[in-house]
Scaffold this motif. Structure first.
Motif, PDB file in Angstrom:
ATOM      1  N   ALA A  95      33.412  41.697  47.129  1.00  0.00           N
ATOM      2  CA  ALA A  95      32.152  40.962  47.028  1.00  0.00           C
ATOM      3  C   ALA A  95      32.338  39.678  46.223  1.00  0.00           C
ATOM      4  CB  ALA A  95      31.075  41.846  46.388  1.00  0.00           C
ATOM      5  N   ALA A  96      33.138  39.751  45.152  1.00  0.00           N
ATOM      6  CA  ALA A  96      33.410  38.558  44.349  1.00  0.00           C
ATOM      7  C   ALA A  96      34.176  37.519  45.150  1.00  0.00           C
ATOM      8  CB  ALA A  96      34.193  38.947  43.092  1.00  0.00           C
ATOM      9  N   ALA A  97      35.134  37.975  45.953  1.00  0.00           N
ATOM     10  CA  ALA A  97      35.899  37.048  46.788  1.00  0.00           C
ATOM     11  C   ALA A  97      35.004  36.421  47.851  1.00  0.00           C
ATOM     12  CB  ALA A  97      37.070  37.782  47.438  1.00  0.00           C
ATOM     13  N   ALA A  98      34.130  37.227  48.462  1.00  0.00           N
ATOM     14  CA  ALA A  98      33.225  36.708  49.488  1.00  0.00           C
ATOM     15  C   ALA A  98      32.247  35.694  48.904  1.00  0.00           C
ATOM     16  CB  ALA A  98      32.462  37.862  50.139  1.00  0.00           C
ATOM     17  N   ALA A  99      31.857  35.888  47.637  1.00  0.00           N
ATOM     18  CA  ALA A  99      30.952  34.954  46.969  1.00  0.00           C
ATOM     19  C   ALA A  99      31.675  33.726  46.436  1.00  0.00           C
ATOM     20  CB  ALA A  99      30.227  35.671  45.830  1.00  0.00           C
ATOM     21  N   ARG A 100      33.000  33.698  46.597  1.00  0.00           N
ATOM     22  CA  ARG A 100      33.837  32.565  46.156  1.00  0.00           C
ATOM     23  C   ARG A 100      33.644  32.258  44.667  1.00  0.00           C
ATOM     24  NH1 ARG A 100      36.121  30.137  50.549  1.00  0.00           N
ATOM     25  NH2 ARG A 100      35.160  30.566  52.578  1.00  0.00           N
ATOM     26  N   LEU A 101      33.671  33.317  43.873  1.00  0.00           N
ATOM     27  CA  LEU A 101      33.540  33.118  42.437  1.00  0.00           C
ATOM     28  C   LEU A 101      34.766  32.403  41.876  1.00  0.00           C
ATOM     29  CD1 LEU A 101      31.914  36.409  41.101  1.00  0.00           C
ATOM     30  CD2 LEU A 101      30.845  34.381  42.071  1.00  0.00           C
ATOM     31  N   GLY A 102      34.552  31.679  40.803  1.00  0.00           N
ATOM     32  CA  GLY A 102      35.648  30.924  40.218  1.00  0.00           C
ATOM     33  C   GLY A 102      36.564  31.740  39.333  1.00  0.00           C
ATOM     34  N   HIS A 103      36.126  32.958  38.954  1.00  0.00           N
ATOM     35  CA  HIS A 103      36.942  33.762  38.026  1.00  0.00           C
ATOM     36  C   HIS A 103      36.400  35.181  37.988  1.00  0.00           C
ATOM     37  CE1 HIS A 103      38.752  34.102  33.664  1.00  0.00           C
ATOM     38  NE2 HIS A 103      39.576  34.573  34.580  1.00  0.00           N
ATOM     39  N   VAL A 104      37.282  36.152  38.071  1.00  0.00           N
ATOM     40  CA  VAL A 104      36.918  37.555  37.888  1.00  0.00           C
ATOM     41  C   VAL A 104      37.731  38.106  36.727  1.00  0.00           C
ATOM     42  CG1 VAL A 104      36.931  39.879  38.875  1.00  0.00           C
ATOM     43  CG2 VAL A 104      36.331  37.920  40.314  1.00  0.00           C
ATOM     44  N   VAL A 105      37.053  38.641  35.730  1.00  0.00           N
ATOM     45  CA  VAL A 105      37.710  39.318  34.616  1.00  0.00           C
ATOM     46  C   VAL A 105      37.448  40.810  34.787  1.00  0.00           C
ATOM     47  CG1 VAL A 105      37.808  39.650  32.118  1.00  0.00           C
ATOM     48  CG2 VAL A 105      37.508  37.347  33.076  1.00  0.00           C
ATOM     49  N   PHE A 106      38.522  41.558  35.010  1.00  0.00           N
ATOM     50  CA  PHE A 106      38.415  43.002  35.193  1.00  0.00           C
ATOM     51  C   PHE A 106      38.910  43.694  33.940  1.00  0.00           C
ATOM     52  CE2 PHE A 106      40.576  47.003  36.719  1.00  0.00           C
ATOM     53  CZ  PHE A 106      39.406  47.709  36.935  1.00  0.00           C
ATOM     54  N   THR A 107      38.118  44.621  33.420  1.00  0.00           N
ATOM     55  CA  THR A 107      38.543  45.376  32.249  1.00  0.00           C
ATOM     56  C   THR A 107      39.150  46.695  32.706  1.00  0.00           C
ATOM     57  OG1 THR A 107      37.859  46.337  30.124  1.00  0.00           O
ATOM     58  CG2 THR A 107      36.199  46.285  31.867  1.00  0.00           C
ATOM     59  N   SER A 108      40.399  46.897  32.374  1.00  0.00           N
ATOM     60  CA  SER A 108      41.185  48.041  32.830  1.00  0.00           C
ATOM     61  C   SER A 108      41.456  48.959  31.640  1.00  0.00           C
ATOM     62  CB  SER A 108      42.474  47.531  33.478  1.00  0.00           C
ATOM     63  OG  SER A 108      43.271  48.579  33.954  1.00  0.00           O
ATOM     64  N   ALA A 109      42.699  49.325  31.423  1.00  0.00           N
ATOM     65  CA  ALA A 109      43.094  50.155  30.285  1.00  0.00           C
ATOM     66  C   ALA A 109      44.509  49.773  29.882  1.00  0.00           C
ATOM     67  CB  ALA A 109      43.039  51.639  30.631  1.00  0.00           C
ATOM     68  N   ALA A 110      44.770  49.738  28.588  1.00  0.00           N
ATOM     69  CA  ALA A 110      46.111  49.417  28.104  1.00  0.00           C
ATOM     70  C   ALA A 110      47.134  50.359  28.729  1.00  0.00           C
ATOM     71  CB  ALA A 110      46.164  49.509  26.584  1.00  0.00           C
ATOM     72  N   HIS A 111      48.203  49.792  29.264  1.00  0.00           N
ATOM     73  CA  HIS A 111      49.306  50.514  29.908  1.00  0.00           C
ATOM     74  C   HIS A 111      48.974  51.004  31.315  1.00  0.00           C
ATOM     75  CE1 HIS A 111      51.929  51.583  26.135  1.00  0.00           C
ATOM     76  NE2 HIS A 111      51.291  50.426  25.972  1.00  0.00           N
ATOM     77  N   ARG A 125      44.684  50.954  38.025  1.00  0.00           N
ATOM     78  CA  ARG A 125      45.885  50.282  38.512  1.00  0.00           C
ATOM     79  C   ARG A 125      45.715  49.843  39.973  1.00  0.00           C
ATOM     80  NH1 ARG A 125      51.847  53.152  39.021  1.00  0.00           N
ATOM     81  NH2 ARG A 125      53.123  51.278  38.914  1.00  0.00           N
ATOM     82  N   LEU A 126      45.110  50.701  40.787  1.00  0.00           N
ATOM     83  CA  LEU A 126      44.868  50.366  42.187  1.00  0.00           C
ATOM     84  C   LEU A 126      43.882  49.210  42.318  1.00  0.00           C
ATOM     85  CD1 LEU A 126      44.657  53.971  43.700  1.00  0.00           C
ATOM     86  CD2 LEU A 126      46.539  52.315  43.966  1.00  0.00           C
ATOM     87  N   ILE A 127      42.860  49.196  41.464  1.00  0.00           N
ATOM     88  CA  ILE A 127      41.897  48.092  41.489  1.00  0.00           C
ATOM     89  C   ILE A 127      42.569  46.793  41.049  1.00  0.00           C
ATOM     90  CG2 ILE A 127      39.731  47.229  40.544  1.00  0.00           C
ATOM     91  CD1 ILE A 127      38.920  50.220  40.173  1.00  0.00           C
ATOM     92  N   GLU A 128      43.417  46.866  40.035  1.00  0.00           N
ATOM     93  CA  GLU A 128      44.157  45.675  39.604  1.00  0.00           C
ATOM     94  C   GLU A 128      44.971  45.101  40.761  1.00  0.00           C
ATOM     95  OE1 GLU A 128      46.430  45.728  35.998  1.00  0.00           O
ATOM     96  OE2 GLU A 128      45.195  47.297  35.095  1.00  0.00           O
ATOM     97  N   ARG A 129      45.658  45.941  41.496  1.00  0.00           N
ATOM     98  CA  ARG A 129      46.465  45.479  42.628  1.00  0.00           C
ATOM     99  C   ARG A 129      45.590  44.807  43.681  1.00  0.00           C
ATOM    100  NH1 ARG A 129      50.428  50.703  43.787  1.00  0.00           N
ATOM    101  NH2 ARG A 129      51.871  50.375  42.048  1.00  0.00           N
ATOM    102  N   HIS A 130      44.447  45.406  43.953  1.00  0.00           N
ATOM    103  CA  HIS A 130      43.532  44.836  44.941  1.00  0.00           C
ATOM    104  C   HIS A 130      43.028  43.479  44.480  1.00  0.00           C
ATOM    105  CE1 HIS A 130      40.992  45.328  48.482  1.00  0.00           C
ATOM    106  NE2 HIS A 130      39.979  44.845  47.779  1.00  0.00           N
ATOM    107  N   LEU A 131      42.741  43.360  43.192  1.00  0.00           N
ATOM    108  CA  LEU A 131      42.250  42.098  42.638  1.00  0.00           C
ATOM    109  C   LEU A 131      43.296  40.996  42.779  1.00  0.00           C
ATOM    110  CD1 LEU A 131      40.180  40.463  41.014  1.00  0.00           C
ATOM    111  CD2 LEU A 131      41.134  41.459  38.920  1.00  0.00           C
ATOM    112  N   ARG A 132      44.553  41.314  42.487  1.00  0.00           N
ATOM    113  CA  ARG A 132      45.609  40.302  42.595  1.00  0.00           C
ATOM    114  C   ARG A 132      45.774  39.786  44.022  1.00  0.00           C
ATOM    115  NH1 ARG A 132      48.222  43.897  38.823  1.00  0.00           N
ATOM    116  NH2 ARG A 132      48.567  42.869  36.814  1.00  0.00           N
ATOM    117  N   ALA A 133      45.473  40.643  44.992  1.00  0.00           N
ATOM    118  CA  ALA A 133      45.662  40.264  46.394  1.00  0.00           C
ATOM    119  C   ALA A 133      44.421  39.654  47.031  1.00  0.00           C
ATOM    120  CB  ALA A 133      46.090  41.493  47.198  1.00  0.00           C
ATOM    121  N   ALA A 134      43.326  39.555  46.275  1.00  0.00           N
ATOM    122  CA  ALA A 134      42.039  39.198  46.870  1.00  0.00           C
ATOM    123  C   ALA A 134      41.836  37.698  47.060  1.00  0.00           C
ATOM    124  CB  ALA A 134      40.903  39.760  46.020  1.00  0.00           C
ATOM    125  N   GLY A 135      42.706  36.883  46.440  1.00  0.00           N
ATOM    126  CA  GLY A 135      42.571  35.437  46.606  1.00  0.00           C
ATOM    127  C   GLY A 135      41.519  34.805  45.719  1.00  0.00           C
TER     128      GLY A 135
END
Length: 293
Positions: A95-111, A125-135
């Motif tokens: 949804a963030a990619a479709a809205a062409r947002l300028g920045h997404v900050v995802f809070t994950s977990a250390a390690h 970890r899976l969400i992080e990977r998806h975020l990196r590939a989302a453009g």
């Protein structure tokens, strides 16, 4: 002035981030499934634009994100499961990619990027990977263990009896952070996107052993508190996910460069565990939470 959409805005991390952004003079869209809740009303009172959004409803997310500059994204498996968290996180990123947002900050977990085998780290970890590939321009902040958890649950139960019950040996250090510092750091990252885009940062404010935590709680509560190691088998009967997390804490730990973070980002106002504990109203917490036996 930025317009930042904040998911989980009525929760600990999202709420802390929303408050930090509002205090800095920016516009906040507080996204929540319950816009009529008391927590949502509190955010409205602080100046947030509270909007309904459901991580299982892409249409509601698209409407809530339209026209925003950035997104603070938080997900959780607690209350559902890790598969649901992963699915919802991917829907949010899309949804963030479709809205062409300028920045997404995802809070994950250390390690969480290290293959820990902890279920609720692996989902992130899976969400992080998806975020990196989302453009979409992204940053991942990855908090260590939450200090705020020590003011509830089995910890608060044990403190009534003068016991800090924790599933780790007394002398092993653990890096810690309160929600307020997560929010302050997230706001810093959102406001300085050029500096942080494409980075993943583990964050923590302090490192304490369970024995030291018990000593600090003794001072904060004004009465003796001793550490008692809870057997992992006991935790496992309640949650295999949390048992895996505490096993990792014991065998690997969470090494986060606390000194470096304090040196490089002093404006966050990092809190030590003693700072955090001294600021809690322990009498009110104990009175408001029923004892569980």
């Amino acid at each position: 002035m930025l317009t930042v959409a904040v998911t989980g805005a009525t929760g600990a991390q999202g709420g802390a981030t929303a408050r930090a952004l509002l205090a800095a003079g920016h516009r906040v869209r507080a996204l929540t499934r319950r816009p009529g809740s008391p927590a949502a009303d509190t955010l409205r009172g602080l100046g947030a634009d509270v909007r309904h959004a459901d991580l299982d409803d892409a249409a509601s997310l698209g409407a809530a994100l339209a026209g925003a500059d950035s997104l603070f994204a938080v997900t959780t498996p607690f209350g559902t499961d890790t598969d649901t968290e992963t699915r919802q996180g991917k829907v949010l990123v899309d949804a963030a990619a479709a809205a062409r947002l300028g920045h997404v900050v995802f809070t994950s977990a250390a390690h969480a990027d290290r293959g820990t085998g902890i279920p609720h780290y692996e989902s992130k970890r899976l969400i992080e990977r998806h975020l990196r590939a989302a453009g979409v321009p992204w940053t991942v902040i990855a908090p260590a263990a939450f200090m705020d958890n020590y003011a509830g649950g089995w910890t608060l139960d044990g403190l009534r009896d003068g016991t800090f019950a924790w599933p780790m040996p007394a002398g092993l250090p653990l890096t810690l952070i309160p929600a307020a510092d997560i929010g302050a750091f997230a706001a810093l990252v959102l406001l300085r996107r050029e500096e942080f885009t494409g980075q993943r940062l583990d964050i923590a404010s302090d490192a304490r052993t369970p024995g030291q935590i018990a000593e600090t709680l003794t001072t904060a509560l004004g009465r003796p508190v001793v550490h008692q190691e809870v057997p992992l088998d006991q935790v496992r009967r309640w949650s295999t996910d949390l048992a895996a997390m505490f096993a990792y804490f014991t065998t690997h730990g969470l090494d986060v460069d606390v000194a470096g973070l304090r040196r490089d980002f002093p404006e966050v106002g990092w809190h030590s565990f003693a700072d955090w504990a001294a600021a809690q109203d322990w009498d009110a917490l104990s009175a408001s939470a029923p004892a569980r036996r």
